[in-house]
Design an enzyme around this catalytic site. Sequence first.
Site, mmCIF file in Angstrom:
data_model
loop_
_atom_site.group_PDB
_atom_site.id
_atom_site.type_symbol
_atom_site.label_atom_id
_atom_site.label_comp_id
_atom_site.label_asym_id
_atom_site.label_seq_id
_atom_site.Cartn_x
_atom_site.Cartn_y
_atom_site.Cartn_z
ATOM 1 N N GLU A 1 0.346 -0.992 -0.069
ATOM 2 C CA GLU A 1 -0.072 -0.055 0.099
ATOM 3 C C GLU A 1 0.676 1.341 0.287
ATOM 4 O O GLU A 1 0.252 2.482 -0.387
ATOM 5 C CB GLU A 1 -1.337 0.295 0.897
ATOM 6 C CG GLU A 1 -1.958 -0.837 1.090
ATOM 7 C CD GLU A 1 -2.011 -1.741 1.427
ATOM 8 O OE1 GLU A 1 -0.969 -2.559 2.096
ATOM 9 O OE2 GLU A 1 -2.721 -2.935 1.097
ATOM 10 N N HIS B 1 -10.988 -4.781 10.488
ATOM 11 C CA HIS B 1 -11.093 -4.454 8.823
ATOM 12 C C HIS B 1 -12.320 -3.885 8.764
ATOM 13 O O HIS B 1 -13.608 -3.529 8.138
ATOM 14 C CB HIS B 1 -11.168 -5.643 8.712
ATOM 15 C CG HIS B 1 -10.524 -6.590 7.821
ATOM 16 N ND1 HIS B 1 -10.092 -6.872 8.907
ATOM 17 C CD2 HIS B 1 -10.265 -6.600 6.854
ATOM 18 C CE1 HIS B 1 -9.057 -7.344 7.880
ATOM 19 N NE2 HIS B 1 -9.015 -7.512 6.678
#
Lengths: 362, 326
Positions: free
Chosen positions: B60, B129
């Site tokens: 990322e 998450h």
Amino acid sequence: MAETKTKAKKSSRKKSDALAEHGISEELALELMRDMLLYRRFEEKAEEGYAIGKIGGFCHLHIGQEAGAAGSIKPLRDDDYVMSAYREHTQALAKGVHPNAVMAELYGRKDGSSGGKGGSMHIFDADCRFMGGHGIVGGQVPLATGIAWKIKYRGEETVSLVFMGDAAVNQGGFHEALNMAAVWNLPAIYVVENNEYGMGTAFSRVSRTDMSTKAVPYGIPSHTVDGQDVLACYAFFRDLADKVRHGAGPQFVDLQTYRFRGHSMSDPVSGTYRSVEEVRQAKEERDPIALLRDTLMEAGVLDQETLEEMDAEARQVSLDAADFAEASPPPGPEALYANVWAEINPNGRLFFDGRPESEEAN
Amino acid sequence: MAVMTYREALNEALREEMERDPDVFLMGEEVAEYDGAYKVSKGLLEEFGEQRIVDSPISELGFTGLGVGAAMAGLRPVIEFMTFNFAFLAIDQVINSAAKMYYMSEGQFPMPIVFRGPTGAALQLSAQHSQACETYYSHAPGCKVVTPGTPADAKGLLKAAIRDNDPVAFMEGESLYNFKGEVPDDDDFVIPLGVADLKHEGGDVSIITHGKMIHVALQAAQKLEKDGIHADVLDLRTIRPLDMDAIVETVKKTNRAVYLEEGWPYAGTGAQIVSMIQEEAFDHLDAPIIRVTQADVPMPYAKNLEILAKPSANHVIEAVNKVLYR
């Protein structure tokens, strides 16, 4: 100044052959000398400006590492991209940013390369394709990889060269970026200015493996270059850039150098992490300007008088830059809210401090 | 008008903008051969090729920085995060590089880049998450934040975000991808950033919200109707730029407001909005503004606890009753 005084001491190298060996003309060699003298005098002027409070914040000097700037950037084309970290004043000069604009930026003035809003760590010049000036260790490595991505995307024949210090190779972004550059065969040249210390920490204390191994896992060719030998650097980067612009893919360069000053202006030259003797010895044996001077004098390309003329010129340019910076006004208050956004959307509010100036900028 | 899912609307926006401008490319994890983790980029690889629809490694920080560098050099990247939960790894490049580049270079390097992906909780994905990430991005000057809640908004706002010359965090709802709605047929359907939308009209109370919480707000508004309470549901759609005029307008109309958001309360979007309302419409308030947020805890896994943690229509109704002193 020591670097312009001829010394009797002889090096074991065959200096008279150096120009021929590297395919460098006498004229070019003298130009490199002129460039390095400018970088040295410019940084000394910045050091002075810092000492008398004209320059604030952090200020990281490149003194001792000049050959790395001249030797890697001068062989590049004007349309090649160069990006760096925060020890970047001389690299900006090498890429063509005017000394006045760099010094005015250090002074935080309107005519600085970033209008006084970037400072020492954020020199930018879009026209020169000098892409900054980045302050987070290793943060520029993915960015330069993105520039290389654009070069490939558009099918251009330029290269993206990025400098980082030795400490940057322990950052995750370095590894992520090199992996991607390799996978996509991007025209990127990763140059570690390996001055042996990340701030005050010796590289050997933070890495079990040698610098030359760092790009190996990604399948990127690794090169080790004497970063104090400007002729060797120039020849090496001239050939490397040519290969990269013709599809050789990313390259990793361990440019071995040494910093003659502290990490920043607030750090003593020597002290807890390196000895006075170590620094003294490096200055004596590894000064890139003195090394080139000896080579050129031995080859009969340079004499003392010419050297002193060149040095005087470098001092004058640096002095002029300081005068220019001094004369340039600070950015006006209207600059505070300028250029936060490239696009002020016609609807909605972008600034939230409730000050009338920000409402105007909206 | 065509009826399509939120996912299809995003896909259309990407396709149209890529057709329109060859400098637009999409990069992220699983966006190409897999068609996107949530299938937002379905079929785009076939249409645009691997140079423009790019599968990245799971890096990322790296590919976000790559996108920022590409934008510096003149391209218009769309960087997909599989979810914004993973974008914490990359936030240095969003805040320190993308959001500040234009300013610290005194306007030499515009940053036309979109960071997009789902934010917020889905179902039982647990703490790492399930978090709404808007606040991290709206906090930084130089970064715009867009949170579409319907297919039409998703399409129109994504097109605007891609055309914008500043970095935009474009935050979708994971549980919205299958949500269907009408979308105008116009292939130049662009919703300008900074324009809120009154999704439900009533005069008694203002429920102000953004992103997928508009559906919770609408559910609450419908239930309240049965009790004879008519609520304005104002969807901000973009958090920065912020349509403060629309906020003040609804507050002046109803004199009572609730801010609903999916994220945590501390320094949340609602905290900002409430602060501004008291500065700019204090005399129009008949009650303190109440915020409805996620419980101030990391998201638990157990189904019953997750339900308790998420802001619900019932929480909104309770808050409305409070501001109405009922």
